[in-house]
Design an enzyme around this catalytic site. Structure first.
Site, PDB file in Angstrom:
ATOM      1  N   PRO A  90       0.821  -1.221   0.000  1.00 21.07           N
ATOM      2  CA  PRO A  90       0.000   0.000   0.000  1.00 21.07           C
ATOM      3  C   PRO A  90       0.853   1.268   0.000  1.00 21.07           C
ATOM      4  CG  PRO A  90      -0.336  -1.278   2.031  1.00 21.07           C
ATOM      5  CD  PRO A  90       0.538  -2.091   1.128  1.00 21.07           C
ATOM      6  N   GLU A 117       3.370  -6.667   8.608  1.00 22.99           N
ATOM      7  CA  GLU A 117       3.603  -5.225   8.436  1.00 22.99           C
ATOM      8  C   GLU A 117       4.499  -4.926   7.242  1.00 22.99           C
ATOM      9  OE1 GLU A 117       1.924  -2.894  10.296  1.00 22.99           O
ATOM     10  OE2 GLU A 117       0.915  -4.707  10.994  1.00 22.99           O
ATOM     11  N   ARG A 155      -3.651  -9.848 -20.038  1.00 19.99           N
ATOM     12  CA  ARG A 155      -4.609  -9.584 -21.109  1.00 19.99           C
ATOM     13  C   ARG A 155      -4.075  -8.608 -22.157  1.00 19.99           C
ATOM     14  NH1 ARG A 155      -7.545  -5.259 -20.586  1.00 19.99           N
ATOM     15  NH2 ARG A 155      -9.452  -5.969 -21.589  1.00 19.99           N
ATOM     16  N   ASP A 170     -10.291  -0.425 -24.499  1.00 19.27           N
ATOM     17  CA  ASP A 170     -10.671  -0.354 -23.091  1.00 19.27           C
ATOM     18  C   ASP A 170     -10.635   1.051 -22.532  1.00 19.27           C
ATOM     19  OD1 ASP A 170     -10.951  -3.058 -22.757  1.00 19.27           O
ATOM     20  OD2 ASP A 170      -8.860  -3.347 -22.174  1.00 19.27           O
TER      21      ASP A 170
HETATM   22 CL1  6GU Z   1      -0.343  -3.746  -3.454  1.00 18.74          CL
HETATM   23  N1  6GU Z   1      -0.843  -4.544  -0.977  1.00 18.74           N
HETATM   24  C1  6GU Z   1      -1.539  -4.505   0.150  1.00 18.74           C
HETATM   25  N2  6GU Z   1      -1.209  -5.294   1.154  1.00 18.74           N
HETATM   26  N3  6GU Z   1      -2.584  -3.707   0.334  1.00 18.74           N
HETATM   27  C2  6GU Z   1      -2.904  -2.920  -0.690  1.00 18.74           C
HETATM   28  C3  6GU Z   1      -2.226  -2.916  -1.895  1.00 18.74           C
HETATM   29  C4  6GU Z   1      -1.178  -3.750  -2.012  1.00 18.74           C
HETATM   30  N4  6GU Z   1      -2.789  -2.021  -2.717  1.00 18.74           N
HETATM   31  C5  6GU Z   1      -3.793  -1.500  -2.040  1.00 18.74           C
HETATM   32  N5  6GU Z   1      -3.878  -2.034  -0.817  1.00 18.74           N
END
Ligand code: 6GU
Length: 229
Positions: A90, A117, A155, A170
């Site tokens: 994230p 974590e 894809r 798309d």
């Molecule tokens: Cl790539 N990993 C995790 N653990 N949570 C996320 C993410 C990735 N992208 C959005 N939330």
């Protein structure tokens, strides 16, 4: 394209045998290698996590198994001197169609699926080419994010989609304007009092193209004004 995935939950990747991904795999368009990170532990409990230096909640993925895994995987004779190594997190940069297109041009990708974590930062510094996030929410680990990226990339590979035009048309795939796709309809012409927009039944291809473009613009303005700005 060769794709290696390192994870402590390789069972998450069962969908790689289904549908479009399954066909791409069976047809040899993608060559996927799954690796259990615990292969590269050396204690009886096959420990992949430890408590964080400096304290704080949760656990951190240990550097040694990741280091050994990446040395082993990147040392395999692959289609390139070295793969592009992607770490879903994230805290990464946002994944989008442009990055999918860029990854689709690589001969060899490695996805490192973190849990807890996250992975010891030294592994990321030394090995990662890209840290990538799907969006502003938190998943339990990188596995689902990896599946998303593998599907988006696959894809785009030549020979994967039946119709050569379907990827190009798309949402998000144009070189300039990024518009959302218009609504689509098929038979019957009416259901529960709701009719197909008459222009689509008119046979007037010019009018249909104009209607679709207008619907794309209306939809984009309403749902994703950021794409028009
Ligand atoms: Cl790539 N990993 C995790 N653990 N949570 C996320 C993410 C990735 N992208 C959005 N939330």
């Amino acid at each position: 394209m060769r794709i290696d995935i390192v994870s402590i939950f390789v069972d998450y990747f069962a969908p790689l045998d289904l549908s479009l991904l399954g066909k791409a795999r069976a047809g040899g368009l993608i060559d996927v290698h799954l690796h259990d990170l615990r292969t590269w532990t050396d204690d009886v409990h096959r420990t992949v996590d430890d408590s964080p230096y400096g304290g704080g909640p949760g656990m951190v993925m240990r550097a040694e198994p990741w280091w050994a895994a990446l040395e082993a995987v990147t040392g395999e004779p692959g289609p390139a001197a070295r793969p592009r190594i992607v770490v879903p997190t994230p805290s990464g940069r946002r994944f989008d169609q442009k990055l999918a297109t860029e990854l689709a041009a690589e001969p060899w990708l490695v996805f490192c699926c973190g849990r807890y974590e996250g992975i010891d930062a030294r592994v990321i510094e030394a090995w990662a080419d890209d840290e990538v996030s799907l969006g502003d929410y938190v998943l339990a680990g990188g596995e689902v994010a990896t599946l998303v990226m593998v599907e988006a990339v696959t894809r785009l590979l030549p020979g994967v989609l039946g119709n050569a035009e379907s990827a190009r048309d798309d949402s998000f795939s144009g070189p300039g304007e990024q518009l959302l796709e218009p609504p689509v309809y098929t038979r019957p012409p009416e259901i529960a009092g709701r009719s197909v927009p008459p222009v689509l039944l008119s046979g007037d291809h010019g009018a249909i193209a104009r209607w679709r473009d207008e619907q794309s613009r209306l939809r984009t303005a309403e749902r994703r004004p950021d794409l028009l700005a």
